[in-house]
Design an enzyme around this catalytic site. Structure first.
Site, PDB file in Angstrom:
ATOM      1  N   GLY A 131       0.545  -1.275   0.082  1.00  0.00           N
ATOM      2  CA  GLY A 131       0.117   0.162   0.039  1.00  0.00           C
ATOM      3  C   GLY A 131       1.118   1.046   0.013  1.00  0.00           C
ATOM      4  O   GLY A 131       1.178   2.040  -0.739  1.00  0.00           O
ATOM      5  N   CYS A 132       1.738   1.301   0.636  1.00  0.00           N
ATOM      6  CA  CYS A 132       2.995   2.461   1.272  1.00  0.00           C
ATOM      7  C   CYS A 132       3.829   2.549  -0.525  1.00  0.00           C
ATOM      8  O   CYS A 132       3.650   3.673  -1.083  1.00  0.00           O
ATOM      9  CB  CYS A 132       4.226   2.189   2.237  1.00  0.00           C
ATOM     10  N   THR A 133       3.619   1.644  -1.136  1.00  0.00           N
ATOM     11  CA  THR A 133       4.903   1.613  -2.213  1.00  0.00           C
ATOM     12  C   THR A 133       3.157   2.511  -3.116  1.00  0.00           C
ATOM     13  O   THR A 133       4.036   2.943  -4.197  1.00  0.00           O
ATOM     14  CB  THR A 133       5.409   0.447  -2.758  1.00  0.00           C
TER      15      THR A 133
END
Length: 234
Positions: A131-133
């Site tokens: 998700g952060c990527t």
């Protein structure tokens, strides 16, 4: 018949009578001994009490001095670690004066980030996770759009500079990353409750005033919403 001569010698005293003065002296001496012992005991007790009081006073002074020293050392440690709670930053508030490190391990003064341009801080829970990527690459792909509108982009997380550098290199992220391991700034932004970082983004205009925030926000929506708001300012 011749009369008896009277002797010139003193008449002989009774042995019992002669012994009376000595007996009286012994009694008086016996009475004086307990009194003297009692006085000596009282004197010794007073001396010991005074010594105890002095010792207690010294201990009290020592304890107070130790406590004061410990308090000072604790304050110094907090200052050295930068472990200082910041005031909650609401809309209309400003970037706080706090020093953190970037992905290179260099000190940065957060309050100075918006001195020349507007600033977008997007927050991720953990570097190099799906998700952060997705969120980070979304800002990467439209990064030129932000710079053309005179806005700088920064990724803020609790990851170490080393972890951030690896992620930055791996995904070719063109903007700086800010490390906030104790979540000082993250918490001030309202995204650090429960010891975790909430996915979000915050937009500060030039000068450092907070003009927009999205908390929480999805990874895909964060870059798009941030760009739409920045465009609305112009």
């Amino acid at each position: 018949m011749a009369p008896r001569k009277v002797s010139d010698a003193e008449p002989r005293r009774s042995g019992r009578i002669a012994a009376l003065p000595a007996a009286v002296a012994l009694v008086e001496a016996a009475e004086k001994k307990p009194k003297a012992a009692a006085k000596a005991k009282v004197k010794a007790t007073k001396k010991r009490s005074a010594e105890d009081l002095d010792e207690d006073a010294k201990k009290g002074e020592t304890s107070a001095a130790k406590k004061a020293k410990a308090d000072v050392e604790e304050e110094e440690e907090e200052e050295e670690d930068g472990d200082v709670a910041l005031t909650r930053i609401e809309l209309g508030g400003n970037l706080p004066s706090v020093t953190l490190k970037n992905e290179k391990g260099e000190d940065i003064q957060v309050a100075d980030l918006a001195a020349e341009k507007g600033v977008i801080l997007f927050l991720v829970p953990k570097a190099d996770t799906p998700g952060c990527t997705n969120q980070a690459c979304g800002f990467r792909d439209i990064y030129p759009d932000f710079t053309s509108l005179n806005f700088d982009v920064y990724c803020l997380s609790a990851d170490s500079p080393t972890a951030q550098t690896k992620w930055q290199t791996k995904k070719e992220l063109p903007y700086p990353l800010i490390s906030d391991p104790k979540r000082i700034l993250i918490t001030a932004l309202g995204a650090g409750e429960g010891g975790k970082t909430k996915r979000s983004h915050f937009i500060f205009e030039k000068g450092g005033k907070l003009v927009d925030k999205k908390l929480p926000v999805t990874p895909a929506d964060s870059p798009k919403l941030a760009l739409a708001f920045v465009k609305s300012l112009n």
